[in-house]
Scaffold this motif. Structure first.
Motif, PDB file in Angstrom:
ATOM      1  N   CYS A 119       0.796  -1.245   0.035  1.00  0.00           N
ATOM      2  CA  CYS A 119       0.157  -0.166   0.027  1.00  0.00           C
ATOM      3  C   CYS A 119       0.775   1.166   0.018  1.00  0.00           C
ATOM      4  O   CYS A 119       0.448   2.420  -0.549  1.00  0.00           O
ATOM      5  CB  CYS A 119      -0.831  -0.033   1.138  1.00  0.00           C
ATOM      6  SG  CYS A 119      -2.256  -1.253   1.005  1.00  0.00           S
ATOM      7  N   SER A 120       1.968   1.178   0.639  1.00  0.00           N
ATOM      8  CA  SER A 120       3.130   2.313   0.653  1.00  0.00           C
ATOM      9  C   SER A 120       3.541   2.651  -0.712  1.00  0.00           C
ATOM     10  O   SER A 120       3.729   3.711  -1.304  1.00  0.00           O
ATOM     11  CB  SER A 120       4.014   2.071   1.669  1.00  0.00           C
ATOM     12  OG  SER A 120       3.558   2.211   2.616  1.00  0.00           O
ATOM     13  N   ILE A 121       3.781   1.590  -1.396  1.00  0.00           N
ATOM     14  CA  ILE A 121       4.132   1.748  -2.846  1.00  0.00           C
ATOM     15  C   ILE A 121       3.054   2.253  -3.818  1.00  0.00           C
ATOM     16  O   ILE A 121       3.405   3.026  -4.748  1.00  0.00           O
ATOM     17  CB  ILE A 121       4.785   0.292  -3.307  1.00  0.00           C
ATOM     18  CG1 ILE A 121       5.831  -0.049  -2.660  1.00  0.00           C
ATOM     19  CG2 ILE A 121       4.899   0.462  -4.946  1.00  0.00           C
ATOM     20  CD1 ILE A 121       6.371  -1.517  -2.860  1.00  0.00           C
ATOM     21  N   LEU A 122       1.860   1.850  -3.653  1.00  0.00           N
ATOM     22  CA  LEU A 122       0.527   2.088  -4.240  1.00  0.00           C
ATOM     23  C   LEU A 122       0.396   3.488  -4.205  1.00  0.00           C
ATOM     24  O   LEU A 122       0.050   4.419  -4.812  1.00  0.00           O
ATOM     25  CB  LEU A 122      -0.423   1.437  -4.070  1.00  0.00           C
ATOM     26  CG  LEU A 122      -1.669   1.667  -4.616  1.00  0.00           C
ATOM     27  CD1 LEU A 122      -1.571   1.411  -6.070  1.00  0.00           C
ATOM     28  CD2 LEU A 122      -2.862   0.554  -4.180  1.00  0.00           C
ATOM     29  N   TYR A 123       0.674   4.368  -2.847  1.00  0.00           N
ATOM     30  CA  TYR A 123       0.470   5.503  -2.441  1.00  0.00           C
ATOM     31  C   TYR A 123       1.127   6.506  -3.388  1.00  0.00           C
ATOM     32  O   TYR A 123       0.577   7.433  -3.482  1.00  0.00           O
ATOM     33  CB  TYR A 123       1.001   5.648  -0.960  1.00  0.00           C
ATOM     34  CG  TYR A 123       0.757   7.158  -0.621  1.00  0.00           C
ATOM     35  CD1 TYR A 123      -0.494   7.829  -0.256  1.00  0.00           C
ATOM     36  CD2 TYR A 123       2.016   7.864  -0.474  1.00  0.00           C
ATOM     37  CE1 TYR A 123      -0.655   9.085   0.093  1.00  0.00           C
ATOM     38  CE2 TYR A 123       1.817   9.142   0.142  1.00  0.00           C
ATOM     39  CZ  TYR A 123       0.795   9.683   0.262  1.00  0.00           C
ATOM     40  OH  TYR A 123       0.738  10.980   0.688  1.00  0.00           O
ATOM     41  N   LEU A 126      -0.829   7.325  -6.485  1.00  0.00           N
ATOM     42  CA  LEU A 126      -2.125   7.940  -6.056  1.00  0.00           C
ATOM     43  C   LEU A 126      -1.850   9.335  -5.671  1.00  0.00           C
ATOM     44  O   LEU A 126      -2.810   9.976  -6.038  1.00  0.00           O
ATOM     45  CB  LEU A 126      -2.888   6.944  -5.155  1.00  0.00           C
ATOM     46  CG  LEU A 126      -3.346   5.691  -5.345  1.00  0.00           C
ATOM     47  CD1 LEU A 126      -3.810   4.729  -4.101  1.00  0.00           C
ATOM     48  CD2 LEU A 126      -4.318   5.889  -6.256  1.00  0.00           C
ATOM     49  N   HIS A 127      -0.844   9.362  -4.748  1.00  0.00           N
ATOM     50  CA  HIS A 127      -0.675  10.842  -4.444  1.00  0.00           C
ATOM     51  C   HIS A 127      -0.364  11.950  -5.380  1.00  0.00           C
ATOM     52  O   HIS A 127      -0.709  13.054  -5.351  1.00  0.00           O
ATOM     53  CB  HIS A 127       0.468  10.699  -3.211  1.00  0.00           C
ATOM     54  CG  HIS A 127       0.952  12.045  -2.903  1.00  0.00           C
ATOM     55  ND1 HIS A 127       0.277  13.067  -1.860  1.00  0.00           N
ATOM     56  CD2 HIS A 127       1.968  12.821  -2.969  1.00  0.00           C
ATOM     57  CE1 HIS A 127       0.954  14.040  -1.668  1.00  0.00           C
ATOM     58  NE2 HIS A 127       1.939  13.999  -2.250  1.00  0.00           N
ATOM     59  N   GLY A 128       0.586  11.261  -6.201  1.00  0.00           N
ATOM     60  CA  GLY A 128       0.867  12.142  -7.291  1.00  0.00           C
ATOM     61  C   GLY A 128      -0.218  12.569  -8.244  1.00  0.00           C
ATOM     62  O   GLY A 128      -0.405  13.622  -8.663  1.00  0.00           O
ATOM     63  N   ALA A 145       7.566   5.139  -6.931  1.00  0.00           N
ATOM     64  CA  ALA A 145       9.023   5.127  -6.249  1.00  0.00           C
ATOM     65  C   ALA A 145       8.873   4.134  -4.952  1.00  0.00           C
ATOM     66  O   ALA A 145       7.793   4.052  -4.637  1.00  0.00           O
ATOM     67  CB  ALA A 145       9.169   6.612  -5.714  1.00  0.00           C
ATOM     68  N   ILE A 146      10.092   3.290  -5.160  1.00  0.00           N
ATOM     69  CA  ILE A 146      10.272   2.374  -4.075  1.00  0.00           C
ATOM     70  C   ILE A 146      11.518   2.945  -3.257  1.00  0.00           C
ATOM     71  O   ILE A 146      12.304   2.843  -3.686  1.00  0.00           O
ATOM     72  CB  ILE A 146      10.357   0.991  -4.516  1.00  0.00           C
ATOM     73  CG1 ILE A 146       9.154   0.416  -5.279  1.00  0.00           C
ATOM     74  CG2 ILE A 146      10.740   0.247  -3.301  1.00  0.00           C
ATOM     75  CD1 ILE A 146       9.290  -0.960  -5.837  1.00  0.00           C
ATOM     76  N   ALA A 148      13.423   3.563   0.799  1.00  0.00           N
ATOM     77  CA  ALA A 148      14.012   3.072   2.106  1.00  0.00           C
ATOM     78  C   ALA A 148      12.815   2.509   3.001  1.00  0.00           C
ATOM     79  O   ALA A 148      12.760   1.424   3.403  1.00  0.00           O
ATOM     80  CB  ALA A 148      14.888   3.919   2.754  1.00  0.00           C
ATOM     81  N   THR A 149      11.932   3.255   3.043  1.00  0.00           N
ATOM     82  CA  THR A 149      10.709   2.967   3.976  1.00  0.00           C
ATOM     83  C   THR A 149       9.861   1.595   3.450  1.00  0.00           C
ATOM     84  O   THR A 149       9.702   0.835   4.137  1.00  0.00           O
ATOM     85  CB  THR A 149       9.555   4.139   3.941  1.00  0.00           C
ATOM     86  OG1 THR A 149      10.245   5.249   4.313  1.00  0.00           O
ATOM     87  CG2 THR A 149       8.490   3.936   4.906  1.00  0.00           C
ATOM     88  N   GLU A 150       9.582   1.495   2.116  1.00  0.00           N
ATOM     89  CA  GLU A 150       9.132   0.412   1.576  1.00  0.00           C
ATOM     90  C   GLU A 150       9.933  -0.870   1.659  1.00  0.00           C
ATOM     91  O   GLU A 150       9.507  -1.781   2.096  1.00  0.00           O
ATOM     92  CB  GLU A 150       8.531   0.652  -0.094  1.00  0.00           C
ATOM     93  CG  GLU A 150       7.579   1.859  -0.007  1.00  0.00           C
ATOM     94  CD  GLU A 150       8.189   2.953   0.052  1.00  0.00           C
ATOM     95  OE1 GLU A 150       7.347   3.989   0.196  1.00  0.00           O
ATOM     96  OE2 GLU A 150       9.435   3.089  -0.232  1.00  0.00           O
ATOM     97  N   LEU A 151      11.273  -0.655   1.382  1.00  0.00           N
ATOM     98  CA  LEU A 151      12.253  -1.735   1.454  1.00  0.00           C
ATOM     99  C   LEU A 151      12.269  -2.316   3.062  1.00  0.00           C
ATOM    100  O   LEU A 151      12.426  -3.317   3.227  1.00  0.00           O
ATOM    101  CB  LEU A 151      13.544  -1.391   0.980  1.00  0.00           C
ATOM    102  CG  LEU A 151      13.619  -1.027  -0.569  1.00  0.00           C
ATOM    103  CD1 LEU A 151      15.018  -0.569  -0.991  1.00  0.00           C
ATOM    104  CD2 LEU A 151      13.060  -2.281  -1.404  1.00  0.00           C
TER     105      LEU A 151
END
Length: 181
Positions: A119-123, A126-128, A145-146, A148-151
């Motif tokens: 969901c963080s990757i999908l955000y 969606l945000h853009g 974008a992927i 450091a947080t997603e990784l």
């Protein structure tokens, strides 16, 4: 004496973390809503990333609503993760450490972490799209974008899967030992 003392500490810490997870889960939606509701009033340092994408540094209400809805995608996954962690800590509070319920709960935490990462990757796209929705034609942005947080979330989720398997094996060995005469 030491084992009882350790179990008491686990119970106390479990109760504290159970409360913290619940409060954090309940706070996600109001905090995200407050951010997007007050977006145009916040200092530029807090809004620069979104404002740089938009045609104007001030976002209309309907764009902020879209941004809020986009933020709920990882926000909802975070809430689910926190509530599953709360359930795990409730088991610790009850003194249930190496039980099947504990293993199943830990596995559900791992799945929730994977969902949060996805969901963080999908955000990002969606945000853009949401923040540039009011831009003139040709100035809408679709980003992916992927970071450091997603990784890090993917890594922690993988660790949780391995730990759940270790816990299940420990539980199984404990049950076998209990049946051995």
């Amino acid at each position: 004496m030491e084992a009882t003392n350790n179990l008491d500490r686990i119970r106390r810490q479990g109760r504290l973390l159970e409360i913290i997870c619940f409060v954090a889960a309940v706070a996600v939606v109001p905090l995200v809503a407050a951010y997007w509701a007050a977006f145009n009033l916040l200092p530029a340092d807090m809004t620069r990333q979104a404002a740089d994408l938009a045609a104007s540094p001030e976002l209309p209400g309907w764009v902020r609503l879209l941004c809020f809805l986009a933020a709920l995608v990882p926000g909802a996954a975070l809430m689910v993760t926190l509530l599953r962690l709360r359930r795990l800590f409730a088991l610790y509070t009850a003194g249930r450490i190496f039980t099947l319920a504990n293993v199943v709960c830990f596995q559900s935490v791992a799945r929730a972490l994977f969902a949060w990462a996805a969901c963080s990757i999908l955000y990002t796209p969606l945000h853009g799209l949401a923040v540039t929705a009011a831009n003139p034609p040709g100035r809408h942005m679709l980003t992916l974008a992927i970071g450091a947080t997603e990784l890090a979330l993917l890594f922690v989720a993988t660790l949780a899967v391995v730990i759940a398997r270790v816990m299940d094996e420990a539980r199984r060995l404990d049950e076998e030992a209990a049946l051995t005469v």
